[in-house]
Each structure stands twice: as C-alpha cells, then as structure tokens.
Design a protein around this motif. Structure first.
Motif, PDB file in Angstrom:
ATOM      1  N   ALA A 133      17.192  19.836 -12.877  1.00 45.02           N
ATOM      2  CA  ALA A 133      16.218  20.645 -12.141  1.00 45.02           C
ATOM      3  C   ALA A 133      14.969  19.836 -11.826  1.00 45.02           C
ATOM      4  CB  ALA A 133      15.857  21.886 -12.948  1.00 45.02           C
ATOM      5  N   ALA A 134      14.514  19.038 -12.793  1.00 41.44           N
ATOM      6  CA  ALA A 134      13.327  18.213 -12.577  1.00 41.44           C
ATOM      7  C   ALA A 134      13.573  17.182 -11.482  1.00 41.44           C
ATOM      8  CB  ALA A 134      12.934  17.515 -13.876  1.00 41.44           C
ATOM      9  N   GLY A 135      14.728  16.538 -11.520  1.00 39.01           N
ATOM     10  CA  GLY A 135      15.042  15.541 -10.500  1.00 39.01           C
ATOM     11  C   GLY A 135      15.116  16.147  -9.115  1.00 39.01           C
ATOM     12  N   GLY A 136      15.753  17.316  -9.004  1.00 39.87           N
ATOM     13  CA  GLY A 136      15.860  17.972  -7.704  1.00 39.87           C
ATOM     14  C   GLY A 136      14.512  18.394  -7.160  1.00 39.87           C
ATOM     15  N   ALA A 137      13.643  18.922  -8.024  1.00 42.91           N
ATOM     16  CA  ALA A 137      12.325  19.369  -7.577  1.00 42.91           C
ATOM     17  C   ALA A 137      11.460  18.198  -7.122  1.00 42.91           C
ATOM     18  CB  ALA A 137      11.635  20.133  -8.706  1.00 42.91           C
ATOM     19  N   MET A 138      11.501  17.098  -7.870  1.00 41.56           N
ATOM     20  CA  MET A 138      10.688  15.941  -7.490  1.00 41.56           C
ATOM     21  C   MET A 138      11.191  15.297  -6.201  1.00 41.56           C
ATOM     22  SD  MET A 138       8.191  15.733  -9.576  1.00 41.56           S
ATOM     23  CE  MET A 138       7.519  14.082  -9.743  1.00 41.56           C
ATOM     24  N   ARG A 139      12.469  15.439  -5.915  1.00 36.59           N
ATOM     25  CA  ARG A 139      13.006  14.873  -4.675  1.00 36.59           C
ATOM     26  C   ARG A 139      12.447  15.566  -3.438  1.00 36.59           C
ATOM     27  NH1 ARG A 139      17.640  13.802  -7.733  1.00 36.59           N
ATOM     28  NH2 ARG A 139      18.512  15.886  -7.429  1.00 36.59           N
ATOM     29  N   ILE A 140      11.975  16.795  -3.573  1.00 30.99           N
ATOM     30  CA  ILE A 140      11.374  17.450  -2.405  1.00 30.99           C
ATOM     31  C   ILE A 140       9.849  17.429  -2.467  1.00 30.99           C
ATOM     32  CG2 ILE A 140      13.380  18.923  -2.041  1.00 30.99           C
ATOM     33  CD1 ILE A 140      11.790  21.242  -3.232  1.00 30.99           C
ATOM     34  N   LEU A 145       4.407  15.913  -0.324  1.00 29.79           N
ATOM     35  CA  LEU A 145       3.007  15.498  -0.480  1.00 29.79           C
ATOM     36  C   LEU A 145       2.712  14.193   0.251  1.00 29.79           C
ATOM     37  CD1 LEU A 145       0.581  16.809  -2.021  1.00 29.79           C
ATOM     38  CD2 LEU A 145       2.811  17.889  -2.276  1.00 29.79           C
ATOM     39  N   ASP A 146       3.751  13.396   0.550  1.00 29.29           N
ATOM     40  CA  ASP A 146       3.540  12.231   1.419  1.00 29.29           C
ATOM     41  C   ASP A 146       3.009  12.685   2.776  1.00 29.29           C
ATOM     42  OD1 ASP A 146       4.355  10.374  -0.442  1.00 29.29           O
ATOM     43  OD2 ASP A 146       6.409  10.216   0.322  1.00 29.29           O
ATOM     44  N   VAL A 147       3.512  13.815   3.250  1.00 29.37           N
ATOM     45  CA  VAL A 147       3.041  14.361   4.521  1.00 29.37           C
ATOM     46  C   VAL A 147       1.569  14.751   4.409  1.00 29.37           C
ATOM     47  CG1 VAL A 147       3.352  16.204   6.217  1.00 29.37           C
ATOM     48  CG2 VAL A 147       5.349  15.177   5.126  1.00 29.37           C
ATOM     49  N   ALA A 148       1.192  15.337   3.264  1.00 26.71           N
ATOM     50  CA  ALA A 148      -0.206  15.718   3.058  1.00 26.71           C
ATOM     51  C   ALA A 148      -1.119  14.495   3.074  1.00 26.71           C
ATOM     52  CB  ALA A 148      -0.344  16.469   1.736  1.00 26.71           C
ATOM     53  N   VAL A 149      -0.660  13.389   2.491  1.00 26.96           N
ATOM     54  CA  VAL A 149      -1.439  12.150   2.517  1.00 26.96           C
ATOM     55  C   VAL A 149      -1.536  11.616   3.946  1.00 26.96           C
ATOM     56  CG1 VAL A 149      -1.512   9.750   1.732  1.00 26.96           C
ATOM     57  CG2 VAL A 149      -0.850  11.558   0.139  1.00 26.96           C
ATOM     58  N   ARG A 150      -0.426  11.661   4.665  1.00 28.98           N
ATOM     59  CA  ARG A 150      -0.398  11.154   6.042  1.00 28.98           C
ATOM     60  C   ARG A 150      -1.376  11.914   6.932  1.00 28.98           C
ATOM     61  NH1 ARG A 150       4.840  12.668   8.129  1.00 28.98           N
ATOM     62  NH2 ARG A 150       5.568  11.298   6.476  1.00 28.98           N
ATOM     63  N   TYR A 151      -1.500  13.222   6.710  1.00 28.01           N
ATOM     64  CA  TYR A 151      -2.381  14.040   7.535  1.00 28.01           C
ATOM     65  C   TYR A 151      -3.807  14.122   6.988  1.00 28.01           C
ATOM     66  CZ  TYR A 151       1.838  15.578   9.961  1.00 28.01           C
ATOM     67  OH  TYR A 151       2.999  15.619  10.692  1.00 28.01           O
ATOM     68  N   GLY A 152      -4.092  13.367   5.923  1.00 24.06           N
ATOM     69  CA  GLY A 152      -5.445  13.310   5.402  1.00 24.06           C
ATOM     70  C   GLY A 152      -5.863  14.492   4.562  1.00 24.06           C
ATOM     71  N   VAL A 153      -4.911  15.285   4.104  1.00 27.86           N
ATOM     72  CA  VAL A 153      -5.243  16.432   3.245  1.00 27.86           C
ATOM     73  C   VAL A 153      -5.721  15.940   1.885  1.00 27.86           C
ATOM     74  CG1 VAL A 153      -4.304  18.474   2.091  1.00 27.86           C
ATOM     75  CG2 VAL A 153      -3.629  17.943   4.440  1.00 27.86           C
ATOM     76  N   VAL A 154      -5.056  14.919   1.346  1.00 26.08           N
ATOM     77  CA  VAL A 154      -5.442  14.286   0.082  1.00 26.08           C
ATOM     78  C   VAL A 154      -5.325  12.776   0.249  1.00 26.08           C
ATOM     79  CG1 VAL A 154      -4.868  16.184  -1.485  1.00 26.08           C
ATOM     80  CG2 VAL A 154      -3.072  14.613  -0.748  1.00 26.08           C
ATOM     81  N   ASP A 155      -5.954  12.051  -0.669  1.00 25.51           N
ATOM     82  CA  ASP A 155      -5.922  10.588  -0.595  1.00 25.51           C
ATOM     83  C   ASP A 155      -4.681  10.000  -1.244  1.00 25.51           C
ATOM     84  OD1 ASP A 155      -8.455  10.097   0.713  1.00 25.51           O
ATOM     85  OD2 ASP A 155      -9.379  10.836  -1.126  1.00 25.51           O
ATOM     86  N   THR A 156      -4.201  10.649  -2.290  1.00 27.24           N
ATOM     87  CA  THR A 156      -3.055  10.115  -3.027  1.00 27.24           C
ATOM     88  C   THR A 156      -2.045  11.222  -3.292  1.00 27.24           C
ATOM     89  OG1 THR A 156      -4.156  10.531  -5.153  1.00 27.24           O
ATOM     90  CG2 THR A 156      -4.412   8.331  -4.178  1.00 27.24           C
ATOM     91  N   ASN A 157      -0.807  10.816  -3.495  1.00 29.27           N
ATOM     92  CA  ASN A 157       0.278  11.746  -3.810  1.00 29.27           C
ATOM     93  C   ASN A 157       0.517  11.705  -5.317  1.00 29.27           C
ATOM     94  OD1 ASN A 157       2.621  13.190  -4.137  1.00 29.27           O
ATOM     95  ND2 ASN A 157       3.763  12.142  -2.522  1.00 29.27           N
ATOM     96  N   VAL A 158       0.043  12.723  -6.007  1.00 29.18           N
ATOM     97  CA  VAL A 158       0.159  12.757  -7.467  1.00 29.18           C
ATOM     98  C   VAL A 158       1.618  12.813  -7.905  1.00 29.18           C
ATOM     99  CG1 VAL A 158      -0.440  14.082  -9.533  1.00 29.18           C
ATOM    100  CG2 VAL A 158      -2.101  13.821  -7.691  1.00 29.18           C
ATOM    101  N   PHE A 159       2.492  13.378  -7.088  1.00 33.79           N
ATOM    102  CA  PHE A 159       3.901  13.464  -7.466  1.00 33.79           C
ATOM    103  C   PHE A 159       4.592  12.101  -7.428  1.00 33.79           C
ATOM    104  CE2 PHE A 159       3.174  17.894  -6.016  1.00 33.79           C
ATOM    105  CZ  PHE A 159       3.504  18.532  -7.205  1.00 33.79           C
ATOM    106  N   ARG A 160       3.920  11.088  -6.853  1.00 36.74           N
ATOM    107  CA  ARG A 160       4.481   9.735  -6.818  1.00 36.74           C
ATOM    108  C   ARG A 160       4.156   8.932  -8.081  1.00 36.74           C
ATOM    109  NH1 ARG A 160       8.673   8.864  -3.431  1.00 36.74           N
ATOM    110  NH2 ARG A 160       8.267   9.784  -1.378  1.00 36.74           N
ATOM    111  N   GLU A 161       3.367   9.488  -8.971  1.00 39.18           N
ATOM    112  CA  GLU A 161       3.080   8.792 -10.223  1.00 39.18           C
ATOM    113  C   GLU A 161       4.359   8.685 -11.058  1.00 39.18           C
ATOM    114  OE1 GLU A 161       0.279   7.417 -10.856  1.00 39.18           O
ATOM    115  OE2 GLU A 161      -0.967   8.311  -9.277  1.00 39.18           O
TER     116      GLU A 161
END
Length: 376
Positions: A133-140, A145-161
């Motif tokens: 379940a954890a692997g599936g959730a992180m895959r989406i 959140l990469d999209v949120a970074v691309r559009y300037g909503v946030v500076d970093t993607n915390v889910f990429r840690e």
C-alpha cells in the motif's frame, strides 16, 4: 550559487547572495486571483524572516495554498487521463491509480495544503501502511507533487525525500495453490452452469490470464477437431480489466491462438455456436463483457479454493507434468517472451502446429475420459 529555500510555517526564504540578498515566496489574494508572489530582501537572514512575518500578518486570512487533493484533481489526474487518451498509458493503470488515491492517499493528504506536508508526517503515515500500500501510494504522490513544484505551488517535493518503507513482512503472502487435473474436473462440475463457466475453462484448460479469459468473443473460437480429438482454437486478441476492454495485451507475444482439448473444448465450441452472452464468451447480461472485479467476487462467493488467477498456474503445471508437453512448447502458448535468440527472433509456430501438439498429447493421455460420473 543560490542555496536551497528554507521552509517556514508560511512561505519560504531562499538565499540568493550569501548574507546579503534573500528571495521571499508566498501565496496571497490579488486582483487577478489567488497567486504565488515573491519579493527580494536586502540584508541579513533575520531581516528576511522579519519581512516574511510582516507579509504573513497582511495576508494571513487569504486563501490557503492549494491542497494535495487540489493538485491531484486539477492537474495530475487530468494529465493522466490525457496520457490514456493518447495511448501512452493503459486505462487499467489509471483505474489502479484512482483506486490507490481513493483508498490510501486521499484520506490522509487530500485536505493538506502542499506547503504543510512535513517529512515526519509522511514517515509516520507510511509506518501505518503495508509495504504494498505504501509503495502504491508513493508512486502517485511523488509525480503529483512534481506537478506542484513545476507550477510554483511549492519549492520542493517532500514526497521525493528518502523514507523508510514498511517491511515486506507486512504484506500478506499470496495464495499460490494450484489444482490438479482431477481437482479441476471436480471444480468444473461444482460451478457447472455458472455465468463465468467459459472464463473458468479458458483459464484452467487454455492457460489464459484472467483478463484474457474475459476478453474472448464467440468469433474468436473455432473448431479444430482432428483424428477424433475434440478441440477448440481460441484467439487471444484483447483483455478486460476493471476499467473495461483493452486491445493492448501484456506483451506482443500475448496475442496468440491457444488450443483447448477434450470436454472443455467441446463446451466452448457449443457455447460459441449459441452466441455466448451478447457475442462475448463471458458477458455481463447487457451485451458487454464482465469485468474482473465482478468475476472475482462471484468466484470467491461460490467457494473458489484458490484465487482465479491460479488457474493459469495450474494449466502450466498439468500440461508439463501430466500431459508431458515440453516447456519450450508451453511457453509460447502462455504468451511468454522467449529467452533465447531463436525464441525471440525466429520461432513463429502456427496455430495448427499447436493443435497438432495438443492432439498428440491428449491421445496419449485422455485425462477427461473418466469424468462422466461428474455430470460433465
């Protein structure tokens, strides 16, 4: 070189020129709507944070940063749909992503503003999930959140840690049991007359995958009886998932023709001649094929000893060990990718040659001749 932005509870501070200039970023209401704004502060880091605090007081009642759910519904989910429409992703993949979002990700993150997702919160959430379940959730969540970074909503993607994922021992071991030929005959007798009987025979006596067994139409089944051996040849052209019919199969080799011998072949031929269910060998009663979820539920409700998908494993096993068909002949009938140069680039057996192999094996070991007492 600019240093990574330092996050605060509200907005962010990025060092541009060490000890001299800092860039502030925050969200606020403007005449043009809710937008991300920035300002450059000359001075010390303390000056930068003091200025950010002043701005926060001015805009503390503005609309919050978009939530993770907003990013999913506004941007990432439509992006996935466009990829499916363009043939870059399968509809079944989108179905799985939707299910994962709904059951795993949304309950925890849908209402959380993107700038308030904290690594500690993510780790604690992961600790409460199974490994799968954890692997599936992180895959989406990561690409969302990469999209949120691309559009300037946030500076970093915390889910990429980097996070510690749950142990694989948290995942329940799948049932890998199989049926012998005798047990398959008994199971067939028990479910005889069920609406999914055709799918059962195609998987258990033809080796089709679950989705493939539901995607067979009546005109895909032809009579290949020879030398007294009853046989149906079944073309595998499509599969059915929970999202519907797909012409895309698992591999190019999955598009094949499979022989089904004996009583199972006779039953399939008779069912096909009768028109099946709206032209489908396994229909839903409304002129469409049944989806996997419906079939699995019916199978378990009727007391399926093992998962329906294990019928394919059973077919491979009895073909090899009870009918003595060599593995190099079984592999292409299963739609597997070859592992040597000859299999991959040169070997192209015809459907009639598969039929000859099965007819010879059945004549040597007519496994269902004693099934009269089962009522089949």
């Amino acid at each position: 070189m600019p240093r990574r932005a330092m996050r605060s509870d509200w907005g962010s501070v990025q060092e541009i020129d060490r000890g001299r200039r800092y860039r502030l970023r925050w969200w606020q209401e403007t005449p043009d709507g809710y937008k991300r704004c920035s300002e450059t502060v000359r001075g010390t880091r303390r000056d930068a944070y003091d200025r950010l605090a002043e701005i926060r007081l001015e805009h503390s009642h503005d609309a919050p940063c978009p939530t993770v759910g907003d990013v999913w519904s506004r941007w990432y989910r439509p992006q996935l749909q466009r990829m499916v429409d363009g043939g870059e992703r399968r509809a079944s993949t989108l179905y799985v992503y939707d299910s994962t979002w709904r059951t795993c990700a949304a309950p925890r993150w849908a209402d959380v503003p993107c700038d308030q997702v904290r690594p500690l919160d993510v780790q604690q959430w992961l600790d409460g999930l199974t490994n799968s379940a954890a692997g599936g959730a992180m895959r989406i969540l990561r690409p969302a959140l990469d999209v949120a970074v691309r559009y300037g909503v946030v500076d970093t993607n915390v889910f990429r840690e980097r996070y510690l994922m749950p142990s694989r021992s948290t995942t329940t071991r799948q049932d890998d049991g199989i049926w012998t030929l005798a047990q398959l005959g008994e199971t067939w007798a028990r479910i005889h007359g069920a609406w999914y009987e055709s799918a059962f025979l195609l998987a258990g006596f033809g080796g089709l995958r679950v989705g493939e067994s539901l995607g067979v139409r009546v005109d895909d089944v032809t009579d290949a009886t020879r030398d007294g051996v009853p046989m149906a040849l079944v073309r595998v052209e499509r599969q059915v998932g929970d999202a519907g019919v797909s012409e895309t199969l698992k591999t190019p080799q999955s598009r094949r023709t499979v022989p089904v011998v004996g009583r199972a072949g006779l039953w399939l031929l008779d069912h096909a001649r009768g028109g099946g269910d709206g032209g489908w060998m396994t229909g839903n009663g409304g002129g469409e094929p049944s989806v996997q979820k419906t079939m699995r539920r019916a199978w378990m409700r009727d007391g399926g000893e093992h998962p329906f998908r294990n019928l394919r494993n059973s077919w491979q096993t009895w073909m090899r060990w009870e009918l003595r068909v060599p593995p190099y002949l079984i592999e292409p009938m299963m739609g597997h990718v070859g592992h040597d140069v000859t299999s991959i680039h040169y070997d192209r057996p015809l459907a009639e040659e598969y039929a000859d192999v099965m007819a010879e094996a059945y004549r040597a070991r007519p496994f269902d001749h004693t099934w009269d007492n089962l009522g089949l």
